[in-house]
Write a protein that holds these residues in place. Structure first.
Motif, PDB file in Angstrom:
ATOM      1  N   GLY A 186       5.560  -2.958 -13.577  1.00  0.00           N
ATOM      2  CA  GLY A 186       5.940  -2.342 -12.296  1.00  0.00           C
ATOM      3  C   GLY A 186       7.391  -2.548 -11.890  1.00  0.00           C
ATOM      4  N   LYS A 187       8.214  -3.086 -12.777  1.00  0.00           N
ATOM      5  CA  LYS A 187       9.607  -3.409 -12.432  1.00  0.00           C
ATOM      6  C   LYS A 187      10.407  -2.156 -12.032  1.00  0.00           C
ATOM      7  CE  LYS A 187      10.445  -5.257 -16.517  1.00  0.00           C
ATOM      8  NZ  LYS A 187       9.139  -5.042 -17.198  1.00  0.00           N
ATOM      9  N   SER A 188      10.312  -1.113 -12.864  1.00  0.00           N
ATOM     10  CA  SER A 188      11.064   0.112 -12.549  1.00  0.00           C
ATOM     11  C   SER A 188      10.509   0.771 -11.289  1.00  0.00           C
ATOM     12  CB  SER A 188      10.966   1.121 -13.696  1.00  0.00           C
ATOM     13  OG  SER A 188      11.603   0.616 -14.814  1.00  0.00           O
ATOM     14  N   THR A 189       9.202   0.748 -11.156  1.00  0.00           N
ATOM     15  CA  THR A 189       8.577   1.339  -9.969  1.00  0.00           C
ATOM     16  C   THR A 189       9.105   0.650  -8.708  1.00  0.00           C
ATOM     17  OG1 THR A 189       6.599   1.849 -11.254  1.00  0.00           O
ATOM     18  CG2 THR A 189       6.356   1.846  -8.861  1.00  0.00           C
ATOM     19  N   LEU A 190       9.241  -0.661  -8.764  1.00  0.00           N
ATOM     20  CA  LEU A 190       9.739  -1.417  -7.614  1.00  0.00           C
ATOM     21  C   LEU A 190      11.163  -0.975  -7.272  1.00  0.00           C
ATOM     22  CD1 LEU A 190       9.414  -3.736  -5.559  1.00  0.00           C
ATOM     23  CD2 LEU A 190      10.247  -5.298  -7.329  1.00  0.00           C
ATOM     24  N   LEU A 191      12.032  -0.918  -8.270  1.00  0.00           N
ATOM     25  CA  LEU A 191      13.423  -0.536  -8.018  1.00  0.00           C
ATOM     26  C   LEU A 191      13.521   0.892  -7.498  1.00  0.00           C
ATOM     27  CD1 LEU A 191      14.706  -3.125  -8.943  1.00  0.00           C
ATOM     28  CD2 LEU A 191      16.124  -1.840 -10.525  1.00  0.00           C
ATOM     29  N   ARG A 192      12.724   1.783  -8.113  1.00  0.00           N
ATOM     30  CA  ARG A 192      12.788   3.193  -7.701  1.00  0.00           C
ATOM     31  C   ARG A 192      12.226   3.392  -6.293  1.00  0.00           C
ATOM     32  NH1 ARG A 192       9.905   6.366 -11.878  1.00  0.00           N
ATOM     33  NH2 ARG A 192       9.485   4.500 -13.074  1.00  0.00           N
ATOM     34  N   SER A 193      11.327   2.487  -5.876  1.00  0.00           N
ATOM     35  CA  SER A 193      10.798   2.573  -4.503  1.00  0.00           C
ATOM     36  C   SER A 193      11.872   2.177  -3.502  1.00  0.00           C
ATOM     37  CB  SER A 193       9.609   1.637  -4.317  1.00  0.00           C
ATOM     38  OG  SER A 193       8.605   1.920  -5.245  1.00  0.00           O
ATOM     39  N   ILE A 194      12.699   1.195  -3.881  1.00  0.00           N
ATOM     40  CA  ILE A 194      13.686   0.667  -2.933  1.00  0.00           C
ATOM     41  C   ILE A 194      14.733   1.729  -2.572  1.00  0.00           C
ATOM     42  CG2 ILE A 194      15.517  -1.072  -2.596  1.00  0.00           C
ATOM     43  CD1 ILE A 194      13.773  -3.003  -4.291  1.00  0.00           C
ATOM     44  N   ASN A 195      15.162   2.530  -3.557  1.00  0.00           N
ATOM     45  CA  ASN A 195      16.143   3.567  -3.166  1.00  0.00           C
ATOM     46  C   ASN A 195      15.490   4.932  -2.983  1.00  0.00           C
ATOM     47  OD1 ASN A 195      15.902   4.620  -5.680  1.00  0.00           O
ATOM     48  ND2 ASN A 195      18.098   4.784  -6.048  1.00  0.00           N
ATOM     49  N   LYS A 196      14.167   4.896  -2.832  1.00  0.00           N
ATOM     50  CA  LYS A 196      13.396   6.082  -2.448  1.00  0.00           C
ATOM     51  C   LYS A 196      13.451   7.207  -3.476  1.00  0.00           C
ATOM     52  CE  LYS A 196      11.755   7.509   2.012  1.00  0.00           C
ATOM     53  NZ  LYS A 196      10.716   8.229   1.350  1.00  0.00           N
ATOM     54  N   MET A 197      13.635   6.829  -4.756  1.00  0.00           N
ATOM     55  CA  MET A 197      13.481   7.837  -5.799  1.00  0.00           C
ATOM     56  C   MET A 197      12.014   8.212  -5.902  1.00  0.00           C
ATOM     57  SD  MET A 197      16.047   6.252  -8.601  1.00  0.00           S
ATOM     58  CE  MET A 197      15.871   7.309  -9.998  1.00  0.00           C
ATOM     59  N   ILE A 198      11.129   7.269  -5.538  1.00  0.00           N
ATOM     60  CA  ILE A 198       9.702   7.581  -5.435  1.00  0.00           C
ATOM     61  C   ILE A 198       9.185   7.074  -4.087  1.00  0.00           C
ATOM     62  CG2 ILE A 198       9.181   7.579  -7.911  1.00  0.00           C
ATOM     63  CD1 ILE A 198       8.122   4.735  -7.575  1.00  0.00           C
ATOM     64  N   ASP A 199       8.101   7.667  -3.633  1.00  0.00           N
ATOM     65  CA  ASP A 199       7.491   7.242  -2.366  1.00  0.00           C
ATOM     66  C   ASP A 199       6.420   6.207  -2.639  1.00  0.00           C
ATOM     67  OD1 ASP A 199       8.949   8.939  -0.671  1.00  0.00           O
ATOM     68  OD2 ASP A 199       7.691  10.639  -1.279  1.00  0.00           O
ATOM     69  N   ILE A 200       6.375   5.189  -1.797  1.00  0.00           N
ATOM     70  CA  ILE A 200       5.324   4.180  -1.947  1.00  0.00           C
ATOM     71  C   ILE A 200       4.033   4.687  -1.300  1.00  0.00           C
ATOM     72  CG2 ILE A 200       6.852   2.217  -2.178  1.00  0.00           C
ATOM     73  CD1 ILE A 200       6.455   1.617   0.799  1.00  0.00           C
ATOM     74  N   SER A 201       2.908   4.074  -1.669  1.00  0.00           N
ATOM     75  CA  SER A 201       1.616   4.515  -1.137  1.00  0.00           C
ATOM     76  C   SER A 201       1.249   3.752   0.125  1.00  0.00           C
ATOM     77  CB  SER A 201       0.519   4.305  -2.184  1.00  0.00           C
ATOM     78  OG  SER A 201       0.927   4.794  -3.416  1.00  0.00           O
ATOM     79  N   GLN A 202       1.638   2.481   0.146  1.00  0.00           N
ATOM     80  CA  GLN A 202       1.298   1.635   1.308  1.00  0.00           C
ATOM     81  C   GLN A 202       2.400   0.616   1.543  1.00  0.00           C
ATOM     82  OE1 GLN A 202      -2.512  -0.423   1.191  1.00  0.00           O
ATOM     83  NE2 GLN A 202      -3.455   1.535   0.668  1.00  0.00           N
ATOM     84  N   GLY A 203       2.471   0.105   2.772  1.00  0.00           N
ATOM     85  CA  GLY A 203       3.435  -0.945   3.098  1.00  0.00           C
ATOM     86  C   GLY A 203       4.721  -0.372   3.647  1.00  0.00           C
ATOM     87  N   SER A 204       5.752  -1.214   3.730  1.00  0.00           N
ATOM     88  CA  SER A 204       7.031  -0.729   4.245  1.00  0.00           C
ATOM     89  C   SER A 204       8.203  -1.413   3.547  1.00  0.00           C
ATOM     90  CB  SER A 204       7.108  -0.957   5.761  1.00  0.00           C
ATOM     91  OG  SER A 204       6.922  -2.318   6.048  1.00  0.00           O
ATOM     92  N   ILE A 205       9.308  -0.697   3.489  1.00  0.00           N
ATOM     93  CA  ILE A 205      10.544  -1.236   2.922  1.00  0.00           C
ATOM     94  C   ILE A 205      11.626  -1.106   3.989  1.00  0.00           C
ATOM     95  CG2 ILE A 205      12.302  -0.946   1.119  1.00  0.00           C
ATOM     96  CD1 ILE A 205      10.109   0.120  -0.718  1.00  0.00           C
ATOM     97  N   LEU A 206      12.154  -2.254   4.420  1.00  0.00           N
ATOM     98  CA  LEU A 206      13.204  -2.247   5.439  1.00  0.00           C
ATOM     99  C   LEU A 206      14.535  -2.562   4.784  1.00  0.00           C
ATOM    100  CD1 LEU A 206      11.506  -4.351   8.298  1.00  0.00           C
ATOM    101  CD2 LEU A 206      11.348  -1.906   7.898  1.00  0.00           C
ATOM    102  N   PHE A 207      15.497  -1.658   4.944  1.00  0.00           N
ATOM    103  CA  PHE A 207      16.849  -1.905   4.476  1.00  0.00           C
ATOM    104  C   PHE A 207      17.729  -2.029   5.706  1.00  0.00           C
ATOM    105  CE2 PHE A 207      21.065  -0.365   3.072  1.00  0.00           C
ATOM    106  CZ  PHE A 207      21.303  -1.296   2.074  1.00  0.00           C
TER     107      PHE A 207
END
Ligand SMILES: Nc1ncnc2c1ncn2[C@@H]1O[C@H](COP(=O)(O)OP(=O)(O)OP(=O)(O)O)[C@@H](O)[C@H]1O
Length: 247
Positions: free
Chosen positions: A41-62
């Motif tokens: 899930g390493k790439s998925t995590l990074l791609r979620s942070i800059n919103k290249m992909i949308d997450i399904s649950q939770g939140s990311i605060l920048f």
């Protein structure tokens, strides 16, 4: 706090649960490596942070902004603050080194200025100073297609820094390089982000490199966070545990 990941899960359309309830905070100036077996899930995590992909649950605060709730124009502004470095370099091969570095400023330009390649003298000066930092000045007018992998990644670093990011995400930046070149790239990366006080998250396959360069290591296994501590706390036994069911 620069970044806060709260209970983030990602389920792809095919049913794969790539991230499972991940939470962690990132302070300004930290250098963090994310390790874990292939498919953890390493790439998925990074791609979620800059919103290249949308997450399904939770939140990311920048910087305290929930990136999930931002409008398109606001997302562009956040993306400007988040630089990326890729395993495959993602340079425009037919363009010169200096043109690729200047591309780091594209997020700050109008579409027309970007297309016409209009950059200020100040930006050009800065691009050359970043090339100098990665020891690539003498290749400034060479096409990127003519460079070695290590040289390309040095251009990738200069381009990312040109963007003046607050956060730099590096997705396996050294995976395509031989061990000596890989260390050379990590040396440049670490030196530059430390000097410019840029927070850095790096996905890595090489545990020894992660230990050598990071303040903190996060390990994923099958989408779960199973280690998150100072690099020196990562014992041999823990490494075995992290990679225990590598495919
Ligand atoms: N676009 C996608 N659609 C469906 N499943 C995906 C997609 N991208 C990744 N996955 C799956 O999600 C899981 C996590 O993949 P991810 O690429 O994030 O892992 P990784 O740790 O970066 O792997 P690697 O080290 O091999 O690059 C894997 O099971 C993968 O097959």
């Amino acid at each position: 706090m620069l970044l806060s990941i709260k209970n983030v899960s990602k389920k792809y359309n095919n049913g794969t649960n790539a991230l499972k309830n991940i939470s962690f905070d990132v302070e300004k100036g930290e250098f963090i490596s994310v390790i874990g077996p292939s498919g953890s899930g390493k790439s998925t995590l990074l791609r979620s942070i800059n919103k290249m992909i949308d997450i399904s649950q939770g939140s990311i605060l920048f910087e305290d902004k929930n990136i999930e709730s931002l409008k398109k124009t606001q997302i562009e502004l956040v993306r400007r603050e988040i630089g990326m470095i890729f395993q495959s370099y993602n340079l425009v091969e037919r363009l010169t080194v200096i043109e690729n570095v200047l591309h780091g400023r594209l997020g700050y330009k109008s579409i027309i200025a970007g297309i016409l390649g209009i950059y200020s003298e100040e930006e050009k000066k800065e691009a050359f100073s970043f090339l100098e930092r990665v020891n690539m000045t003498k290749y400034a007018y060479q096409k990127c297609s003519e460079l070695s992998g290590g040289q390309k990644q040095r251009v990738g670093i200069a381009r990312a820094i040109m963007q003046k990011p607050k956060l730099l995400l590096c997705d396996e930046p050294i995976a395509s390089l031989d061990p000596k070149t890989a260390e050379n790239i990590m040396d440049y990366l670490k030196k530059i982000v430390t000097e410019l006080k840029i927070t850095c998250i790096v996905n890595l396959h090489q545990v020894d490199i992660a230990k050598k360069y990071s303040d903190r290591i996060i390990a994923l296994n099958k989408g779960e966070k199973i280690f998150d501590d100072k690099a020196e706390k990562l014992t041999e036994k823990m490494v075995e545990f992290i990679y225990k069911d590598q495919e």
